[in-house]
Design a protein around this motif. Structure first.
Motif, PDB file in Angstrom:
ATOM      1  N   HIS A 146     -15.481 -19.880  36.811  1.00 37.35           N
ATOM      2  CA  HIS A 146     -14.215 -19.170  36.999  1.00 37.35           C
ATOM      3  C   HIS A 146     -13.661 -18.879  35.606  1.00 37.35           C
ATOM      4  N   ILE A 147     -13.830 -17.661  35.150  1.00 31.55           N
ATOM      5  CA  ILE A 147     -13.430 -17.292  33.804  1.00 31.55           C
ATOM      6  C   ILE A 147     -11.919 -17.088  33.744  1.00 31.55           C
ATOM      7  N   TYR A 148     -11.344 -17.402  32.597  1.00 31.41           N
ATOM      8  CA  TYR A 148      -9.894 -17.256  32.421  1.00 31.41           C
ATOM      9  C   TYR A 148      -9.517 -15.778  32.472  1.00 31.41           C
ATOM     10  N   ARG A 149      -8.578 -15.449  33.346  1.00 33.10           N
ATOM     11  CA  ARG A 149      -8.187 -14.049  33.550  1.00 33.10           C
ATOM     12  C   ARG A 149      -7.399 -13.518  32.350  1.00 33.10           C
ATOM     13  N   GLN A 150      -7.722 -12.297  31.918  1.00 26.84           N
ATOM     14  CA  GLN A 150      -7.035 -11.658  30.799  1.00 26.84           C
ATOM     15  C   GLN A 150      -6.490 -10.292  31.220  1.00 26.84           C
ATOM     16  N   ASP A 151      -5.562  -9.795  30.437  1.00 27.57           N
ATOM     17  CA  ASP A 151      -4.943  -8.501  30.745  1.00 27.57           C
ATOM     18  C   ASP A 151      -5.997  -7.406  30.817  1.00 27.57           C
ATOM     19  N   GLU A 152      -5.755  -6.460  31.729  1.00 27.46           N
ATOM     20  CA  GLU A 152      -6.625  -5.297  31.921  1.00 27.46           C
ATOM     21  C   GLU A 152      -8.060  -5.704  32.288  1.00 27.46           C
ATOM     22  N   ASP A 153      -8.214  -6.915  32.802  1.00 31.20           N
ATOM     23  CA  ASP A 153      -9.505  -7.406  33.294  1.00 31.20           C
ATOM     24  C   ASP A 153     -10.613  -7.381  32.240  1.00 31.20           C
ATOM     25  N   ILE A 154     -10.242  -7.538  30.977  1.00 31.40           N
ATOM     26  CA  ILE A 154     -11.276  -7.509  29.938  1.00 31.40           C
ATOM     27  C   ILE A 154     -12.166  -8.749  30.011  1.00 31.40           C
TER      28      ILE A 154
END
Length: 377
Positions: free
Chosen positions: A289-297
């Motif tokens: 589960h990768i850490y969510r970042q802005d604009e789904d980068i």
């Protein structure tokens, strides 16, 4: 004289940042004879994985590492020979000024986030900005030759293999956590951020023909587990059974215990960076589960790892792994993707071990950092 190292950790996501820097600091001391200060701005987060920490004390020793609290008002300290800004954190301005005043400027490195993206190899060890004449360098952990590698203590894979071949040792360890696996059930662990896709996954596990015993360390995913179970609260020690699925909540444990927990399980769902790497060293199938970042980068980073990780799999097994990981990280259908993975379980399981051994052939991150310092001086 031993080289002196300062590692700065600004805790952003509770455990990932401090998890990586704490492992690194201890390895530098134990295996490379370094004198290490670990500067941490949130001792309470640190306390979860190192219960011996006294959060009221600004300077203390833990396992050979000098742990220093990094408060809003800088307490002052002479710079070390090597300065690591973990995960691009900003050093205290006063400390940076002191670096510039040193007769011999320290080696200053930005230890960046882990990534499998192609560009990392080209940027690893390149000079970055200067501050009053002090040069900073990029240092990238990674999975490919030409990067800084992964954190891996000496003998780790040998200890893991011996533990996994010792059923009695595994049983004793699980008993110490209060775990008595359901007979014949698949033992799995779940450590993740909040995720709307969890309910669909738990539904299919509960309806499966084979039982699953799911160990859930205390953390952010617990609220989603509670909602699916229909209970008001869950805490360490609680056990709930729904169909073929047994859910057991366990206490947050030290890093060495978490490693062994991963080694015991047939499948591990992990999050962030530290547990992601440790699950790979377990040699078992995993879900990140990768850490969510802005604009789904963050999804670019996920896809880059999947492309590398699944390269040796058959087309069908690769599709199953990719589909599951993408579903977990982008609100997809976890039920169907889990069923796909089970169809290729033997191949995916063997691949996890092969991948672990392949990564173990590279220099570990702590050694790579020491070698860079030695070449720099």
């Amino acid at each position: 004289m031993k080289a002196r190292w300062d590692i700065f950790c600004s805790v952003v996501d509770n455990y990932g940042d401090i998890g990586v820097t704490w492992r690194l600091a201890r390895q530098l001391v134990v295996e490379h004879g370094c004198d290490v200060r670990l500067w941490v701005d949130d001792l309470r987060a640190f306390e979860r994985m190192c219960p011996d920490i006294d959060v009221q004390v600004g300077q203390q020793w833990q396992e050979g590492v000098q742990v220093r609290h990094w408060p809003a008002e800088w307490p002052g300290a002479h710079p070390a020979d090597v300065v690591i800004a973990a995960f691009a954190c900003q050093l205290p301005p006063e400390y940076m000024d002191r670096m510039a005043e040193c007769e011999r400027a320290p080696l200053w490195m930005n230890l960046d986030y882990l990534s499998a993206e192609d560009w990392v190899v080209g940027c690893h060890r390149l000079p970055s900005v200067k501050y009053k004449g002090v040069q900073k360098y990029f240092f990238f952990p990674g999975f490919r030759p030409g990067t800084g590698g992964l954190l891996r203590e000496a003998g780790l894979l040998e200890r893991r293999r011996a533990f996994q071949q010792d059923a009695a040792a595994q049983q004793r360890f699980l008993q110490s956590l209060g775990v008595a696996p359901t007979a014949g059930a698949r033992l799995m662990s779940l450590f993740a951020y909040e995720n709307d896709g969890l309910a669909g996954w738990l539904d299919v596990l509960a309806a499966d023909g084979r039982g699953t015993h799911l160990l859930v360390p205390e953390g952010r995913i617990l609220g989603d587990v509670q909602r699916w179970l229909g209970v008001n609260s869950l805490s360490a020690g609680d056990i709930q059974v729904r169909g073929a699925l047994t859910v057991q909540v366990i206490a947050f444990v030290r890093q060495e215990q978490y490693d062994r927990l991963l080694w015991c399980c047939e499948f591990n769902a992990v999050r962030g960076e530290d547990s992601f790497v440790r699950a790979q060293w377990a040699g078992r199938p995993l879900l990140w589960h990768i850490y969510r970042q802005d604009e789904d980068i963050h999804l670019d980073k996920l896809d880059a790892f999947l492309e590398l990780y699944t390269a040796a799999l058959s087309p069908a097994a690769k599709a199953a792994v990719v589909t599951l990981w993408q579903a977990w990280n982008a609100d997809g259908d976890m039920a169907q993707s889990w069923k796909m993975l089970l169809e290729h379980w033997p191949e995916v399981s063997q691949h996890a071990e092969n991948w672990c051994l392949e990564q173990g052939l590279q220099a570990d991150l702590a050694t790579a950092l020491v070698q860079f310092y030695e070449s720099w001086i």
